[in-house]
Design an enzyme around this catalytic site. Structure first.
Site, PDB file in Angstrom:
ATOM      1  N   LYS A 192      -1.586   5.775 -23.275  1.00  0.00           N
ATOM      2  CA  LYS A 192      -1.676   4.843 -22.140  1.00  0.00           C
ATOM      3  C   LYS A 192      -1.030   5.446 -20.886  1.00  0.00           C
ATOM      4  O   LYS A 192      -0.734   4.733 -19.929  1.00  0.00           O
ATOM      5  CB  LYS A 192      -0.977   3.526 -22.486  1.00  0.00           C
ATOM      6  CG  LYS A 192      -1.631   2.741 -23.617  1.00  0.00           C
ATOM      7  CD  LYS A 192      -0.869   1.443 -23.864  1.00  0.00           C
ATOM      8  CE  LYS A 192      -1.291   0.736 -25.127  1.00  0.00           C
ATOM      9  NZ  LYS A 192      -2.650   0.221 -25.111  1.00  0.00           N
ATOM     10  N   ALA A 242       0.296  15.822 -27.575  1.00  0.00           N
ATOM     11  CA  ALA A 242       1.472  16.263 -26.817  1.00  0.00           C
ATOM     12  C   ALA A 242       1.120  17.466 -25.936  1.00  0.00           C
ATOM     13  O   ALA A 242       1.514  17.523 -24.770  1.00  0.00           O
ATOM     14  CB  ALA A 242       2.608  16.610 -27.770  1.00  0.00           C
ATOM     15  N   TYR A 271       1.618  17.691 -21.908  1.00  0.00           N
ATOM     16  CA  TYR A 271       2.451  18.670 -21.203  1.00  0.00           C
ATOM     17  C   TYR A 271       1.632  19.485 -20.206  1.00  0.00           C
ATOM     18  O   TYR A 271       2.105  19.799 -19.112  1.00  0.00           O
ATOM     19  CB  TYR A 271       3.144  19.601 -22.219  1.00  0.00           C
ATOM     20  CG  TYR A 271       4.033  18.867 -23.197  1.00  0.00           C
ATOM     21  CD1 TYR A 271       4.814  17.793 -22.788  1.00  0.00           C
ATOM     22  CD2 TYR A 271       4.089  19.227 -24.542  1.00  0.00           C
ATOM     23  CE1 TYR A 271       5.632  17.112 -23.682  1.00  0.00           C
ATOM     24  CE2 TYR A 271       4.904  18.557 -25.440  1.00  0.00           C
ATOM     25  CZ  TYR A 271       5.665  17.501 -25.012  1.00  0.00           C
ATOM     26  OH  TYR A 271       6.470  16.826 -25.898  1.00  0.00           O
TER      27      TYR A 271
HETATM   28  C1  LIG Z   1       3.283  13.070 -27.229  1.00  0.00           C
HETATM   29  C2  LIG Z   1       3.513  11.737 -26.554  1.00  0.00           C
HETATM   30  C3  LIG Z   1       4.911  11.697 -25.949  1.00  0.00           C
HETATM   31  C4  LIG Z   1       2.490  11.598 -25.415  1.00  0.00           C
HETATM   32  O1  LIG Z   1       2.654  10.346 -24.816  1.00  0.00           O
HETATM   33  P1  LIG Z   1       1.368   9.424 -24.551  1.00  0.00           P
HETATM   34  O2  LIG Z   1       1.817   8.268 -23.756  1.00  0.00           O
HETATM   35  O3  LIG Z   1       0.694   9.162 -25.829  1.00  0.00           O
HETATM   36  O4  LIG Z   1       0.501  10.439 -23.652  1.00  0.00           O
HETATM   37  P2  LIG Z   1      -0.410  10.125 -22.375  1.00  0.00           P
HETATM   38  O5  LIG Z   1      -1.186   8.874 -22.606  1.00  0.00           O
HETATM   39  O6  LIG Z   1       0.450  10.181 -21.153  1.00  0.00           O
HETATM   40  O7  LIG Z   1      -1.363  11.404 -22.376  1.00  0.00           O
HETATM   41  C5  LIG Z   1      -2.021  11.780 -23.573  1.00  0.00           C
HETATM   42  C6  LIG Z   1      -3.147  12.730 -23.246  1.00  0.00           C
HETATM   43  O8  LIG Z   1      -3.530  13.385 -24.466  1.00  0.00           O
HETATM   44  C7  LIG Z   1      -4.922  13.266 -24.618  1.00  0.00           C
HETATM   45  N1  LIG Z   1      -5.179  13.300 -26.045  1.00  0.00           N
HETATM   46  C8  LIG Z   1      -4.946  12.348 -26.968  1.00  0.00           C
HETATM   47  N2  LIG Z   1      -5.315  12.773 -28.189  1.00  0.00           N
HETATM   48  C9  LIG Z   1      -5.773  14.036 -28.036  1.00  0.00           C
HETATM   49  C10 LIG Z   1      -6.289  15.012 -28.930  1.00  0.00           C
HETATM   50  N3  LIG Z   1      -6.401  14.769 -30.245  1.00  0.00           N
HETATM   51  N4  LIG Z   1      -6.687  16.213 -28.418  1.00  0.00           N
HETATM   52  C11 LIG Z   1      -6.577  16.484 -27.104  1.00  0.00           C
HETATM   53  N5  LIG Z   1      -6.090  15.580 -26.186  1.00  0.00           N
HETATM   54  C12 LIG Z   1      -5.691  14.371 -26.667  1.00  0.00           C
HETATM   55  C13 LIG Z   1      -5.265  11.959 -23.962  1.00  0.00           C
HETATM   56  O9  LIG Z   1      -6.646  11.881 -23.660  1.00  0.00           O
HETATM   57  C14 LIG Z   1      -4.381  12.029 -22.719  1.00  0.00           C
HETATM   58  O10 LIG Z   1      -4.940  12.872 -21.715  1.00  0.00           O
HETATM   59  P3  LIG Z   1      -5.751  12.241 -20.443  1.00  0.00           P
HETATM   60  O11 LIG Z   1      -4.798  11.340 -19.727  1.00  0.00           O
HETATM   61  O12 LIG Z   1      -6.139  13.441 -19.649  1.00  0.00           O
HETATM   62  O13 LIG Z   1      -6.904  11.481 -21.020  1.00  0.00           O
HETATM   63  C15 LIG Z   1       3.333  10.540 -27.540  1.00  0.00           C
HETATM   64  O14 LIG Z   1       2.006  10.456 -27.954  1.00  0.00           O
HETATM   65  C16 LIG Z   1       4.252  10.649 -28.742  1.00  0.00           C
HETATM   66  O15 LIG Z   1       5.401  10.274 -28.653  1.00  0.00           O
HETATM   67  N6  LIG Z   1       3.734  11.174 -29.866  1.00  0.00           N
HETATM   68  C17 LIG Z   1       4.537  11.269 -31.120  1.00  0.00           C
HETATM   69  C18 LIG Z   1       5.774  12.134 -30.997  1.00  0.00           C
HETATM   70  C19 LIG Z   1       5.492  13.455 -30.332  1.00  0.00           C
HETATM   71  O16 LIG Z   1       4.473  14.071 -30.554  1.00  0.00           O
HETATM   72  N7  LIG Z   1       6.444  13.926 -29.498  1.00  0.00           N
HETATM   73  C20 LIG Z   1       6.320  15.210 -28.845  1.00  0.00           C
HETATM   74  C21 LIG Z   1       6.903  16.288 -29.690  1.00  0.00           C
HETATM   75  S1  LIG Z   1       6.709  17.917 -28.946  1.00  0.00           S
END
Ligand SMILES: CC(C)(COP(=O)(O)OP(=O)(O)OC[C@H]1O[C@@H](n2cnc3c(N)ncnc32)[C@H](O)[C@@H]1OP(=O)(O)O)[C@@H](O)C(=O)NCCC(=O)NCCS
Length: 186
Positions: free
Chosen positions: A103, A137, A141
């Protein structure tokens, strides 16, 4: 009120972590849906988490991530291994409430944290480690401006397989802060 709107975005804000929330952090960190992406792959008790939170606050800058509208605690992020001479730090983030993934909150919370790192702590290089299977993630990034700077090949063992650990980093001059106005002296 145990939360403080210290770093404010549109969807979320960052507040120092409340010790009373140790049980919530503990529940997230004992959930493989989340901990598969984190190091170590946790198995901890609430009592241990209280100690971890207290110790983390001593030498690291860690924050709870809160949904703006409701104040609900949804995750955690922080800067670790802050090096005052090299002006480097390692970033970590997780959103423990999986309903809030995808989101834009992770992008916003990371940006707030990085803004704080570069423009308040005067850091120059922020780096992180991410497992190669963590595509969400990595996409997050890259959106912020991080680029891959190296790999620890097969450095992660999880679910019976070895995976690369990707090192990504971001320099202060590569980051355009959408939030800098919020922490400019008035
Ligand atoms: C990683 C994390 C912090 C990202 O936060 P988030 O709020 O989900 O991320 P955002 O919504 O800001 O952005 C996610 C992006 O990834 C993309 N995405 C999601 N799933 C994907 C996949 N399988 N392959 C490629 N891109 C993907 C989304 O489309 C989005 O990009 P966009 O805005 O260009 O469409 C969160 O998902 C999380 O906490 N995950 C579990 C713990 C973790 O992984 N921590 C990081 C450890 S290094």
């Amino acid at each position: 009120m145990k939360y403080y709107k210290q770093l404010i975005g549109q969807k979320c804000y960052l507040s120092p972590p409340a010790i009373e929330d140790a049980g919530i952090y503990c529940a997230w960190l004992n959930d493989f849906n989340i901990s598969q992406y984190l190091e170590p792959t946790y198995s901890i008790t609430p009592e241990e988490e209280i100690e971890i939170l207290k110790n983390l606050r001593k030498e690291n800058k860690i924050f709870g991530i809160h949904e703006m509208q409701t104040d609900k605690l949804i995750g955690s992020c922080g800067l670790h291994e802050i090096h005052p001479v090299n002006q480097t730090a390692m970033m970590g983030i997780f959103i423990g409430e999986t309903d809030y993934w995808n989101k834009g909150i992770g992008t916003e919370a990371s940006s707030l944290l990085i803004d704080y790192g570069f423009n308040v702590l005067n850091l120059h290089n922020i780096y992180l480690y991410v497992y190669e299977y963590n595509k969400r993630a990595i996409a997050t990034y890259k959106k912020i401006g991080f680029r891959e700077s190296g790999r620890r090949r097969q450095g992660r063992f999880f679910a019976g397989k070895r995976h690369d650990i990707i090192i990504m980093d971001l320099l202060s001059e590569e980051f355009t802060s959408p939030y800098i106005k919020l922490i400019t002296p008035k």
